[in-house]
Structure formats: C-alpha cells, structure tokens
Design a protein around this motif. Structure first.
Motif, PDB file in Angstrom:
ATOM      1  N   MET A 170      39.747  26.864  47.048  1.00  0.00           N
ATOM      2  CA  MET A 170      38.896  26.579  45.785  1.00  0.00           C
ATOM      3  C   MET A 170      38.143  27.784  45.467  1.00  0.00           C
ATOM      4  N   ILE A 171      37.612  28.523  46.362  1.00  0.00           N
ATOM      5  CA  ILE A 171      36.724  29.798  46.461  1.00  0.00           C
ATOM      6  C   ILE A 171      37.648  30.763  45.932  1.00  0.00           C
ATOM      7  N   GLN A 187      37.652  32.723  42.305  1.00  0.00           N
ATOM      8  CA  GLN A 187      37.609  34.161  42.224  1.00  0.00           C
ATOM      9  C   GLN A 187      38.669  34.766  41.533  1.00  0.00           C
ATOM     10  N   SER A 188      39.873  34.470  42.055  1.00  0.00           N
ATOM     11  CA  SER A 188      41.153  35.079  41.277  1.00  0.00           C
ATOM     12  C   SER A 188      41.305  34.776  39.599  1.00  0.00           C
ATOM     13  N   ASN A 189      40.530  33.896  39.414  1.00  0.00           N
ATOM     14  CA  ASN A 189      40.318  33.322  37.869  1.00  0.00           C
ATOM     15  C   ASN A 189      39.247  34.350  37.224  1.00  0.00           C
ATOM     16  N   GLY A 190      38.783  35.197  38.065  1.00  0.00           N
ATOM     17  CA  GLY A 190      37.751  36.122  37.424  1.00  0.00           C
ATOM     18  C   GLY A 190      36.228  35.566  37.329  1.00  0.00           C
ATOM     19  N   LEU A 191      35.935  34.523  38.265  1.00  0.00           N
ATOM     20  CA  LEU A 191      34.789  33.776  38.259  1.00  0.00           C
ATOM     21  C   LEU A 191      34.014  34.248  39.442  1.00  0.00           C
ATOM     22  N   THR A 240      40.034  21.795  41.917  1.00  0.00           N
ATOM     23  CA  THR A 240      40.201  23.228  41.358  1.00  0.00           C
ATOM     24  C   THR A 240      40.958  23.328  40.218  1.00  0.00           C
ATOM     25  N   ASP A 241      41.949  22.463  40.110  1.00  0.00           N
ATOM     26  CA  ASP A 241      42.680  22.195  39.074  1.00  0.00           C
ATOM     27  C   ASP A 241      42.092  21.413  37.821  1.00  0.00           C
ATOM     28  N   VAL A 259      36.119  29.047  28.320  1.00  0.00           N
ATOM     29  CA  VAL A 259      35.678  30.053  29.394  1.00  0.00           C
ATOM     30  C   VAL A 259      36.794  31.093  30.090  1.00  0.00           C
ATOM     31  N   LEU A 260      37.930  30.026  30.099  1.00  0.00           N
ATOM     32  CA  LEU A 260      39.253  30.533  30.776  1.00  0.00           C
ATOM     33  C   LEU A 260      40.171  30.552  29.601  1.00  0.00           C
TER      34      LEU A 260
END
Ligand code: NAD
Length: 313
Positions: free
Chosen positions: A18-19, A23-27, A300-301, A312-313
């Motif tokens: 999840m983390i 993070q890889s989605n830029g959060l 996460t999904d 936001v994404l």
C-alpha cells in the motif's frame, strides 16, 4: 487539486504494498502504525487521507480535528471503528476492503470450532507441561451449527461444516433462502428457532458502532445447555456480563477472536477471559500473509479510484 498538497497518514500496520503504491502515484505518505490518540489529534489536520485498520478509533472528535480530511480508508472489512455518519456529514468518502479476508476469517472460525469441541487448548497445555492425561471432547458430525449472519464468512463456514457432516441452520436479516437451499442449509425463521436448535452457535454479522447485543438477557435463555459459542465477528454481538453469568448456568464454551476492549480492561471481561471454558485469540482473523496482502491491494485500489473521483490523480 494538486496532489502535492495531498498527504496520506497511515495509523495502523499495513502491508508495504500500500505504502509503495501510493508513493509511486506521487502521494506523500506518512506511516505511523503505533501513533497514540493524543498525537493523532495534534497532527490530523495536516492530512487529506487517513488510513486505519481496527486499532485506530475514528470517532467524532478525530473527524472534527481532521479539518482537511477527504477520504478515510479502512484496510479491512469492519467499519465499526469509524463514525461513518459524522464522516458523511462532512462529505468524507469511506473506502474499505470487503471480502479480502473472508477465507482467513472463516478458517480461523473452523480452528476455534475444533479447538472448542476437542479441548485442544487444554490438551496442548497439559502436554507441554508433561501431563499426559486424556480429555474427552465432542464429535461434530451430526451436531447442529447455527450460523448467525449468512454473508461471505458465514457462508464459507457453513460449507466447511457441511463437509464435516454437521447440520447447518442459518439466520440473517436479509433473504438468504436461495443461497441456503443451494448449500443444503436450513433457514431459521427466527433467532429463537436458531438458538433453541444449535449445539454450536457462530457469529458472522456486520455491526455498526451503535449495535445492540444479539445475545442478551432475553435471548440467552434459548441457548442449549453445553452449547459452544464462537465469535469471530465483533464482541458487541454478545452482552459480556450476561455471558459471564450464563457460561456457568448453562455450562457453555465460548471461543472468540474479538473482545469488547482489546486489550480487555473491565473486571468482568478479564474474569471471562480467564474462565476455563473460554478460548481467546488476539483478533487474528484476517492476520495471514495472504489476507493482509489482499486487504492492502483492494484498499489501495479503492483508495486510488476515490482519489481519481475527486480529481487528485
Ligand atoms: P458480510 O457483510 O458478507 O455478511 C454479514 C451478514 O450479516 C449479512 O448477510 C447481513 O445481512 C447479516 N446481518 C447483519 N446484522 C445482522 C443481525 N443482527 N442478525 C442476523 N444477520 C445480520 O460480512 P462478512 O465479510 O461475512 O464479515 C462478517 C463479520 O466478520 C464482520 O463483523 C467483520 O467485521 C468480521 N470480520 C472479523 C475478522 C477478524 O479478524 N476476526 C476478519 C474479517 C471480518
């Protein structure tokens, strides 16, 4: 909305997946799995997303302090630790992971069932202590198990119990006739009917934060003498003080994964925990490698979908 202004706070242990994915989605993700309530109240206003499991109680106060909250994610299924009403008043989205831990929770239920029926806990303890005494249990084949809450977990437990040649009856607040028929499960018309006929009772209902006990002063009367009661749903489905009374009155065995307070704190709760016919595990229903990974993936999904919905994404 700029995602760089969007911060995620995770306040219970979650799978690394999840983390990393967030993070890889830029959060920006802050992982504080052991944060205290006081500390959480101090910092919650800096975050737009809060991710919890069952430890963190997201009540009115937390939601009110979380002035910037947009999404609350529950990595798991029970939403009883979240004040969903307060969240919806503030238009905060809730995401969670229904179904991700069904098999693991059902398997633990069967573990508790066999442990109770064959007194495995006592036998193992004796063996470890060098005492090789035979203790007698009961055979489950031919006995009747009453499943209260015939949803995902209840259905899976019923299937396994059928394979053990048990008679299965189920009770739910929604219409379960078709599913029950398909599995050869009898539908109880009332809670009373289920309780009066069950040698084993197992709880698989979902509960809200203000849920009333299903087993209480009135309904305990219907429970058979020597019955085994299993609970892997939530402690509040049973009135604890009344259970303490009936466990001796009716020689019941109680096998549970969930307590009213975890860890227990009330006197009656500690007394119950120490009772010779009470078997307790430490809320491990969803605690398998597979379930935790699945919970992380599904949560996460769902969180990413919600972030897309709010732009936001
Ligand atoms: P589900 O939503 O698939 O099924 C719950 C069923 O209970 C539904 O069919 C619903 O209609 C029924 N129900 C609700 N209130 C009822 C009532 N008062 N009387 C009779 N039936 C009622 O849920 P699920 O995925 O099977 O999960 C069941 C429970 O297990 C939840 O409480 C969940 O929190 C708990 N759970 C615990 C663990 C653990 O770690 N021990 C792990 C996973 C799930």
């Amino acid at each position: 909305i700029n995602k760089l202004d969007f911060k995620v706070l995770i306040t219970d242990p979650v799978d690394q997946y999840m983390i990393k994915t967030l993070q890889s989605n830029g959060l920006i993700v802050d992982y504080k799995p052991e944060i205290s309530r006081e500390e959480l109240l101090k910092i919650i206003d800096q975050y737009q997303v809060l991710v919890v499991r069952s430890r963190t109680k997201v009540d009115k106060e937390i939601i009110r302090y979380g002035t910037n909250l947009k999404i609350i994610a529950r990595a798991g299924i029970g939403l009883d630790n979240i004040d969903t009403e307060e969240a919806s008043k503030r238009n905060i989205k809730i995401v969670y992971a229904p179904g991700a831990s069904t098999d693991s929770a059902a398997e633990l239920t069967i573990g508790l069932l066999l442990t109770a029926a064959r007194k495995l806990y006592d036998s193992m303890n004796m063996a470890k202590g060098g005492i090789f005494k035979k203790i007698e249990g009961i055979e489950l084949a031919g006995k009747t198990i009453g499943v209260i809450g015939f949803g995902r977990i209840g259905t899976k437990v019923a299937k396994v119990c059928k394979a053990l040649d048990m008679n299965v009856i189920a009770y739910d607040v929604i219409d379960i006739k078709e599913k029950a028929n398909m599995l050869g499960v009898k539908v109880a018309e009332s809670l009373e009917e289920l309780l009066k006929n069950s040698d084993v009772i197992t709880f698989h209902v979902t509960v809200g934060k203000d849920a009333k006990p299903i087993l209480n002063k009135d309904t305990f009367n219907y429970v058979k003498d020597n019955a085994i009661i299993i609970n892997t749903s939530r402690a509040v489905v049973i009135d604890g003080k009344t259970l303490l009374e009936y466990i001796d009155k009716k020689q019941l065995t109680y096998a549970t994964d969930v307590l009213w307070n975890e860890p227990p704190k009330e006197d009656w709760e500690i007394k119950l925990l120490r009772h010779e016919r009470v078997i307790v595990t430490t809320h491990i229903g969803a605690q398998t490698k597979e379930a935790q990974h699945r919970v992380a993936v599904v949560t996460t999904d769902n969180l990413i979908t919600a972030l897309k919905e709010i732009g936001v994404l």
